[in-house]
Write a protein that holds these residues in place. Structure first.
Motif, PDB file in Angstrom:
ATOM      1  N   VAL A 139       0.862  -1.179   0.000  1.00 55.76           N
ATOM      2  CA  VAL A 139       0.000   0.000   0.000  1.00 55.76           C
ATOM      3  C   VAL A 139       0.899   1.230   0.000  1.00 55.76           C
ATOM      4  O   VAL A 139       1.795   1.340   0.832  1.00 55.76           O
ATOM      5  CB  VAL A 139      -0.898   0.043   1.258  1.00 55.76           C
ATOM      6  CG1 VAL A 139      -1.729   1.309   1.290  1.00 55.76           C
ATOM      7  CG2 VAL A 139      -1.780  -1.190   1.333  1.00 55.76           C
ATOM      8  N   ALA A 140       0.700   2.124  -0.955  1.00 60.75           N
ATOM      9  CA  ALA A 140       1.403   3.413  -0.947  1.00 60.75           C
ATOM     10  C   ALA A 140       0.342   4.495  -0.962  1.00 60.75           C
ATOM     11  O   ALA A 140      -0.552   4.478  -1.806  1.00 60.75           O
ATOM     12  CB  ALA A 140       2.309   3.543  -2.159  1.00 60.75           C
ATOM     13  N   LEU A 151       3.953   4.348   3.447  1.00 64.87           N
ATOM     14  CA  LEU A 151       4.109   3.025   2.836  1.00 64.87           C
ATOM     15  C   LEU A 151       3.763   1.967   3.862  1.00 64.87           C
ATOM     16  O   LEU A 151       4.107   2.075   5.037  1.00 64.87           O
ATOM     17  CB  LEU A 151       5.552   2.815   2.384  1.00 64.87           C
ATOM     18  CG  LEU A 151       6.022   3.696   1.235  1.00 64.87           C
ATOM     19  CD1 LEU A 151       7.475   3.419   0.937  1.00 64.87           C
ATOM     20  CD2 LEU A 151       5.165   3.473   0.005  1.00 64.87           C
ATOM     21  N   GLU A 152       3.100   0.916   3.384  1.00 67.31           N
ATOM     22  CA  GLU A 152       2.668  -0.123   4.296  1.00 67.31           C
ATOM     23  C   GLU A 152       2.597  -1.442   3.538  1.00 67.31           C
ATOM     24  O   GLU A 152       2.092  -1.483   2.426  1.00 67.31           O
ATOM     25  CB  GLU A 152       1.276   0.267   4.798  1.00 67.31           C
ATOM     26  CG  GLU A 152       0.821  -0.494   5.991  1.00 67.31           C
ATOM     27  CD  GLU A 152      -0.569  -0.031   6.459  1.00 67.31           C
ATOM     28  OE1 GLU A 152      -1.147   0.898   5.866  1.00 67.31           O
ATOM     29  OE2 GLU A 152      -1.061  -0.621   7.406  1.00 67.31           O
ATOM     30  N   THR A 153       3.152  -2.484   4.117  1.00 71.30           N
ATOM     31  CA  THR A 153       2.999  -3.811   3.532  1.00 71.30           C
ATOM     32  C   THR A 153       2.184  -4.639   4.514  1.00 71.30           C
ATOM     33  O   THR A 153       2.538  -4.732   5.685  1.00 71.30           O
ATOM     34  CB  THR A 153       4.377  -4.448   3.281  1.00 71.30           C
ATOM     35  OG1 THR A 153       5.099  -3.582   2.391  1.00 71.30           O
ATOM     36  CG2 THR A 153       4.238  -5.822   2.641  1.00 71.30           C
ATOM     37  N   VAL A 154       1.076  -5.201   4.022  1.00 70.27           N
ATOM     38  CA  VAL A 154       0.164  -5.881   4.945  1.00 70.27           C
ATOM     39  C   VAL A 154      -0.231  -7.250   4.409  1.00 70.27           C
ATOM     40  O   VAL A 154      -0.163  -7.499   3.211  1.00 70.27           O
ATOM     41  CB  VAL A 154      -1.134  -5.065   5.165  1.00 70.27           C
ATOM     42  CG1 VAL A 154      -0.836  -3.753   5.843  1.00 70.27           C
ATOM     43  CG2 VAL A 154      -1.862  -4.834   3.842  1.00 70.27           C
ATOM     44  N   ARG A 155      -0.636  -8.126   5.304  1.00 71.88           N
ATOM     45  CA  ARG A 155      -1.214  -9.390   4.864  1.00 71.88           C
ATOM     46  C   ARG A 155      -2.414  -9.070   3.992  1.00 71.88           C
ATOM     47  O   ARG A 155      -3.140  -8.110   4.251  1.00 71.88           O
ATOM     48  CB  ARG A 155      -1.694 -10.201   6.085  1.00 71.88           C
ATOM     49  CG  ARG A 155      -0.585 -10.753   6.955  1.00 71.88           C
ATOM     50  CD  ARG A 155      -1.197 -11.520   8.120  1.00 71.88           C
ATOM     51  NE  ARG A 155      -1.969 -10.629   8.998  1.00 71.88           N
ATOM     52  CZ  ARG A 155      -3.237 -10.832   9.349  1.00 71.88           C
ATOM     53  NH1 ARG A 155      -3.911 -11.865   8.922  1.00 71.88           N
ATOM     54  NH2 ARG A 155      -3.845  -9.974  10.150  1.00 71.88           N
ATOM     55  N   SER A 259       2.359  -2.557  10.850  1.00 71.51           N
ATOM     56  CA  SER A 259       1.079  -2.788  11.530  1.00 71.51           C
ATOM     57  C   SER A 259       1.264  -3.368  12.928  1.00 71.51           C
ATOM     58  O   SER A 259       0.410  -3.168  13.787  1.00 71.51           O
ATOM     59  CB  SER A 259       0.158  -3.663  10.681  1.00 71.51           C
ATOM     60  OG  SER A 259       0.854  -4.794  10.251  1.00 71.51           O
ATOM     61  N   GLU A 260       2.409  -4.036  13.172  1.00 74.24           N
ATOM     62  CA  GLU A 260       2.599  -4.581  14.532  1.00 74.24           C
ATOM     63  C   GLU A 260       2.650  -3.462  15.574  1.00 74.24           C
ATOM     64  O   GLU A 260       2.464  -3.711  16.760  1.00 74.24           O
ATOM     65  CB  GLU A 260       3.904  -5.369  14.716  1.00 74.24           C
ATOM     66  CG  GLU A 260       4.405  -6.222  13.596  1.00 74.24           C
ATOM     67  CD  GLU A 260       5.096  -5.409  12.524  1.00 74.24           C
ATOM     68  OE1 GLU A 260       4.376  -5.119  11.525  1.00 74.24           O
ATOM     69  OE2 GLU A 260       6.276  -5.079  12.630  1.00 74.24           O
ATOM     70  N   ALA A 261       2.936  -2.263  15.126  1.00 75.58           N
ATOM     71  CA  ALA A 261       3.079  -1.181  16.094  1.00 75.58           C
ATOM     72  C   ALA A 261       1.730  -0.619  16.534  1.00 75.58           C
ATOM     73  O   ALA A 261       1.660   0.171  17.464  1.00 75.58           O
ATOM     74  CB  ALA A 261       3.928  -0.061  15.496  1.00 75.58           C
ATOM     75  N   TYR A 262       0.666  -1.026  15.829  1.00 75.44           N
ATOM     76  CA  TYR A 262      -0.625  -0.384  16.086  1.00 75.44           C
ATOM     77  C   TYR A 262      -1.697  -1.355  16.549  1.00 75.44           C
ATOM     78  O   TYR A 262      -1.694  -2.538  16.189  1.00 75.44           O
ATOM     79  CB  TYR A 262      -1.104   0.324  14.811  1.00 75.44           C
ATOM     80  CG  TYR A 262      -0.147   1.377  14.373  1.00 75.44           C
ATOM     81  CD1 TYR A 262      -0.126   2.626  14.980  1.00 75.44           C
ATOM     82  CD2 TYR A 262       0.793   1.114  13.381  1.00 75.44           C
ATOM     83  CE1 TYR A 262       0.781   3.586  14.607  1.00 75.44           C
ATOM     84  CE2 TYR A 262       1.718   2.079  12.995  1.00 75.44           C
ATOM     85  CZ  TYR A 262       1.699   3.314  13.616  1.00 75.44           C
ATOM     86  OH  TYR A 262       2.599   4.263  13.252  1.00 75.44           O
ATOM     87  N   LEU A 312      -1.686   3.038  19.486  1.00 75.42           N
ATOM     88  CA  LEU A 312      -0.394   2.353  19.567  1.00 75.42           C
ATOM     89  C   LEU A 312      -0.491   1.069  20.370  1.00 75.42           C
ATOM     90  O   LEU A 312      -1.444   0.849  21.110  1.00 75.42           O
ATOM     91  CB  LEU A 312       0.625   3.280  20.221  1.00 75.42           C
ATOM     92  CG  LEU A 312       0.836   4.621  19.523  1.00 75.42           C
ATOM     93  CD1 LEU A 312       1.764   5.499  20.354  1.00 75.42           C
ATOM     94  CD2 LEU A 312       1.385   4.413  18.127  1.00 75.42           C
ATOM     95  N   ARG A 313       0.541   0.248  20.235  1.00 72.86           N
ATOM     96  CA  ARG A 313       0.549  -0.999  20.969  1.00 72.86           C
ATOM     97  C   ARG A 313       1.648  -1.024  22.029  1.00 72.86           C
ATOM     98  O   ARG A 313       1.567  -1.763  23.001  1.00 72.86           O
ATOM     99  CB  ARG A 313       0.786  -2.129  19.972  1.00 72.86           C
ATOM    100  CG  ARG A 313      -0.018  -3.333  20.304  1.00 72.86           C
ATOM    101  CD  ARG A 313       0.321  -4.454  19.388  1.00 72.86           C
ATOM    102  NE  ARG A 313      -0.477  -4.449  18.184  1.00 72.86           N
ATOM    103  CZ  ARG A 313      -0.353  -5.391  17.239  1.00 72.86           C
ATOM    104  NH1 ARG A 313       0.532  -6.353  17.370  1.00 72.86           N
ATOM    105  NH2 ARG A 313      -1.100  -5.344  16.171  1.00 72.86           N
ATOM    106  N   ASP A 314       2.688  -0.225  21.821  1.00 72.14           N
ATOM    107  CA  ASP A 314       3.824  -0.265  22.739  1.00 72.14           C
ATOM    108  C   ASP A 314       3.552   0.651  23.939  1.00 72.14           C
ATOM    109  O   ASP A 314       3.403   1.867  23.775  1.00 72.14           O
ATOM    110  CB  ASP A 314       5.070   0.203  21.968  1.00 72.14           C
ATOM    111  CG  ASP A 314       6.257   0.401  22.900  1.00 72.14           C
ATOM    112  OD1 ASP A 314       6.265  -0.220  23.973  1.00 72.14           O
ATOM    113  OD2 ASP A 314       7.158   1.196  22.547  1.00 72.14           O
ATOM    114  N   PRO A 315       3.490   0.080  25.139  1.00 73.44           N
ATOM    115  CA  PRO A 315       3.162   0.900  26.318  1.00 73.44           C
ATOM    116  C   PRO A 315       4.108   2.088  26.497  1.00 73.44           C
ATOM    117  O   PRO A 315       3.682   3.158  26.925  1.00 73.44           O
ATOM    118  CB  PRO A 315       3.314  -0.076  27.486  1.00 73.44           C
ATOM    119  CG  PRO A 315       3.100  -1.423  26.890  1.00 73.44           C
ATOM    120  CD  PRO A 315       3.636  -1.348  25.489  1.00 73.44           C
TER     121      PRO A 315
END
Ligand code: ADP
Ligand code: MG
Length: 863
Positions: A139-140, A151-155, A259-262, A312-315
């Motif tokens: 995805v751009a 930019l994003e690369t996703v399943r 995406s792992e960050a969100y 976000l996912r990181d505390p």
């Protein structure tokens, strides 16, 4: 009548056809003098969309045109209706042209490629997104108006989530029917098809490196696995390059979104929680975004929206944002000062983008200057806030804050205080800025003054007291003498114009000065144009700095707004950690509480822990089950985006995913709802939830008969409890489910209390432990005056019914054995059941699913 020549065979139409052939799929605005003309099908389409007259040329070609002066408005309407418009200009002076004037398309405007001001709302991005077809998908996304580039690369399975979050105005894809197998976001984006080779990452790598002046892409934080996104960027650049042959305006370096960050929020969750869009169109202030959005600048509003859609996912990262908000909350005066400084700062990103594209008007540069003037106050208030506490986030912004003083000074020295909307109006450049311009203005003004003195001199000379000097566009300066004095006109006067009661004359001297004045006017205009273009180019050249400052302001604005919300509405700082638990004390629903008079919303405690992770909430209609469910989801989103939350205390173990589902008959998001949709959405949760997820289910299983519904709800809850181990809240009016905690170790019953006093029922909206009194409905029937005999009989029937479909044997029976579950025991042996289990509902269209269902039913009947 003209004889009908072969349709459109003139040289002009030949030129038209050549240009049109090079821009298929776009409406061609073909410049002819003061009009943009549309021909053939374009004319018919344009006439229909714009509601303008369709005519035809002498040779029968259909024709519709819009005046160049009003073109922007028409263009806007066409683009808003989802069309592409190619603008073809005359690129040589018609007076000098031999034969047909040369014409070229200078720009193509599409819903995703807009640079004009005021066409798109400031509070949200206008994304154009290219998507590669494959797994993983690339995805751009580019917002041409702000220069943002992501930019994003996703399943492949997550592509729908990504697209609906961005809500692009236009999607560029190689697939014939859009990104494969995904529901496209609403409102529908314009689909643009490109050749598959354009998405080749190897081609794109060079292009990206060249564009950002890099030797390799490592500097952008791109890795080998990002190839799909890089390929998408390549296709997007190629396409945008065709739309803007003049070159793309400045783009920021790409932000690579991992995406792992969100916190993962799928589309249904986003909609059910009403994060940015209300379920019912037109409901004001019904969304979380509207409740939170006390931002003062468009940059801030856009950033807030982005944060809300991507918590976000990181505390630790959440904690840094919360630190900044905390300072804003704790320093009311500092926050007020900062917000005062920010108020009135205009859309720096878009204005700078227009300057870089050479499109900013004098008034827009004036807006930039006025915005730059507010920066020193902003920095000062920031320094005051940051000194109170060592917030890494605020300190970082303070350290990097660029006051843009040189640009502000340049603009202040050059521009008039209130510059006009258009350059042609003149009066753009301040006196004292440019000696040549000043000299020309003196010349013009001197000429004007001289002409004014000439009037008195000529009156004295001719003895005509009413003689006057005037000016009009056609004849220039003249001397006007009424007919009564016609006899006194001197011999050196030349007649120019005759009016009913007067004659107008010129003299060689007057003409001389007129030439000086008009010549000066012309040179003033061109000098002003040069100076303005140079100024705009200098500002545009500094776009990188302006964008960084805009970004800093956006952060301050968002933190200020979140601080304002927290202070005004009494939110607390949540503790976000790596634990499993979720603990909300006296929490409230952030949106509903604002729609109620103050203090009317009843706060509730909610606690999930590893040992109590499945909460079943029962209670009659209107008790507040749906409200508490959503309130939990909203508090989690708020906490992880870095906002305070509406509660007295909150601790949240960072979630990786949040799912919210609403049963078919309760779900107002879909106009028409089917049980199949409900089930496939539920299936997606069972496939995607992890132990770190939060699943909120509201009346799932409702879209079918009671027994089916109970059975499905039961099985889903069991699966989440036993296999997934995530935090789950299930709101239901199926009392049967209250038996679940007897079998599921980590499940608990809760109910939303109601109070019966005399003959009225009061909804307490208070969450309590334990199940609901099952005869509640019958009790209400009694209160409502149903005869005692009927009520008594109803109790008897209820007891029988409950005895019949009791799912778990009650005490004193031995501990339940899953094999004894009546609802599933019978079907467990049937082969069709195995097949149902094996179905991949995510990969099926509703029609395929229906066909399979019909087939399974036939086979089940055969047995
Ligand atoms: P249910 O899902 O149990 O049918 P809802 O959650 O839809 O009930 O809530 C019903 C009504 O009660 C809503 O209009 C809501 O505004 C109100 N309500 C719910 N919870 C509360 C609360 N905690 N305090 C005040 N009003 C509430
Ligand atoms: Mg409900």
């Amino acid at each position: 009548m003209t004889g009908r020549v072969a349709e459109g065979s003139t040289p002009l139409m030949q030129q038209y056809r050549e240009i049109k052939a090079r821009h298929p799929g776009a409406i061609l605005f073909f410049r002819m003098g003061d009009f943009y003309e549309m021909f053939f099908d374009d004319a018919q389409l344009g006439a229909r969309v714009l509601n303008i007259t369709l005519t035809s040329r002498g040779d029968g070609v259909p024709l519709a045109g819009v005046p160049v002066k009003a073109a922007a408005e028409y263009l806007k309407q066409l683009v808003a209706a989802g069309h592409r418009v190619a603008i073809c200009e005359q690129v040589e002076d018609p007076k000098l042209a031999k034969g047909i004037v040369r014409r070229e398309v200078v720009e193509t405007v599409t819903p995703g490629a807009l640079l004009a001001d005021g066409w798109i709302p400031g509070h949200r991005n206008n994304w154009i997104v290219a998507v590669t077809d494959g797994d993983p998908a690339g995805v751009a996304a580019i917002d041409l108006s702000t220069g943002e580039f992501v930019l994003e690369t996703v399943r492949a399975a997550a592509l729908g989530e990504s697209l609906s979050r961005l809500a692009p105005a236009e999607i560029v894809t190689a697939a014939a029917d859009g990104p494969a197998g995904h529901r496209l976001p609403e409102p529908p984006a314009l689909l643009t098809h490109r050749e598959p080779w354009e998405f080749d990452p190897d081609l794109a790598r060079e292009e990206l490196a060249r564009r950002f002046g890099l030797a390799s892409l490592d500097g952008l934080g791109l890795e080998a696995g990002d190839a799909p996104a890089v390929g998408a960027a390549g296709a997007l650049f190629r396409y945008l390059g065709e739309l803007q042959p003049g070159g793309l305006p400045h783009l920021s370096r790409p932000a690579v979104r991992r995406s792992e960050a969100y916190l993962w929020l799928d589309e249904m969750t986003r909609r059910n929680l009403e994060l940015v869009e209300p379920l019912h169109a037109g409901m004001r202030r019904a969304t979380l975004l509207e409740t939170l959005d006390l931002t003062l600048t468009p940059m801030g509003a856009r950033l807030l929206r982005q944060w809300l859609l991507s918590p976000l996912r990181d505390p630790a990262a959440v904690g840094r944002r919360l630190d900044a908000v905390e300072i804003m909350v704790s320093d009311n005066r500092g926050r007020a000062r900062m917000r005062e400084a920010l108020d009135g700062v205009r859309d720096l990103e878009r204005l700078a983008g227009r300057a870089a594209a050479g499109r900013a008007t004098p008034r827009e540069l004036g807006a930039l200057r006025d915005s730059f003037r507010r920066l020193p106050d902003t920095l000062e208030s920031l320094a005051g806030l940051a000194s109170r506490d060592r917030s890494a986030a605020l300190g970082e912004i303070e350290a990097e804050f660029d006051l843009l003083g040189d640009l502000a000074a340049d603009l202040a020295a050059a521009l008039e205080e209130r510059p006009p909307a258009a350059l042609a109006e003149g009066g753009v450049i301040r006196p004292g800025y440019d000696a040549e311009l000043d000299g020309l203005r003196d010349l013009r003004d001197g000429g004007k003054r001289y002409i004014a003195t000439l009037q008195q001199r000529e009156r004295d000379r001719t003895g005509i007291p009413s003689l006057k000097v005037g000016f009009n566009k056609v004849f220039g300066y003249y001397l006007e003498i009424t007919n009564a004095h016609a006899g006194k006109v001197p011999a050196d006067y030349e007649r120019r114009q005759t009016l009913a009661s007067a004659e107008r004359y010129v003299t060689p001297e007057l003409k001389d000065y007129e030439a000086k004045v008009l010549g000066a006017e012309e040179r003033i205009a061109s000098r002003e144009g040069e100076l303005f273009a140079a100024l705009r180019a200098r500002i545009g050249g500094a776009i990188g700095r302006i964008q960084r400052t805009a970004r800093a302001l956006a952060h301050l604005d968002v933190w200020g707004a979140l601080g304002e919300v927290a202070a005004q509405y009494r939110y607390v700082r949540p503790e976000v950690d790596d634990g499993f638990g979720l603990d909300l004390r006296q929490s409230r629903h952030p949106v509903i509480e604002r729609l109620m008079p103050r203090e009317q919303f009843i706060p509730n405690d909610v606690r999930f822990a590893e040992a109590e992770r499945v909460l079943l909430v029962t209670g009659p209609n209107m008790a507040g089950k749906s409200t508490i469910l959503r309130q939990i989801g909203l508090c989690a989103v708020l906490a992880q985006m870095g906002s305070f939350v509406p509660a007295d205390a909150a601790r949240i173990g960072a979630l990786d995913r949040l799912f919210t589902r609403v049963g078919a008959s309760d779900n107002l998001a879909r106009g028409q709802s089917t049980f199949m949709v409900e089930m496939s959405e539920t299936s997606a949760i069972l496939h995607n939830a992890t132990a770190r997820s939060l699943v909120l289910l509201d009346e799932i299983g409702r879209g079918t008969s009671t027994y089916d519904g109970v059975a499905i709800a039961w099985a889903v809850t069991e699966h989440l409890h036993d296999r997934v181990g995530c935090k789950t809240m299930f709101a239901t009016h199926y009392h049967e489910l209250m038996q679940l905690p007897e079998r599921l170790e980590h499940a608990r019953n809760l109910n939303v209390a109601v109070l019966e006093t005399g003959d009225t029922v009061v909804f307490l909206h208070r969450l309590e432990s334990g199940g609901t009194d099952r005869s509640y409905g019958i009790h209400v029937a009694g209160l409502a005056g149903l005869p005692a005999r009927v009520v008594g009989r109803a109790r008897e029937i209820l007891t029988t019914l409950e005895g019949e479909h009791r799912v778990v044997p009650g005490p004193p029976s031995p501990p339940p054995d899953p094999g004894q579950l009546m609802l599933f025991a019978a079907e467990a042996q049937h082969p069709v059941v195995e097949e149902i289990r094996a179905l991949d509902l995510d990969a099926m269209t509703p029609l395929e699913a229906l066909n399979r269902l019909a087939e399974l039913q036939r086979r089940a009947e055969e047995r």
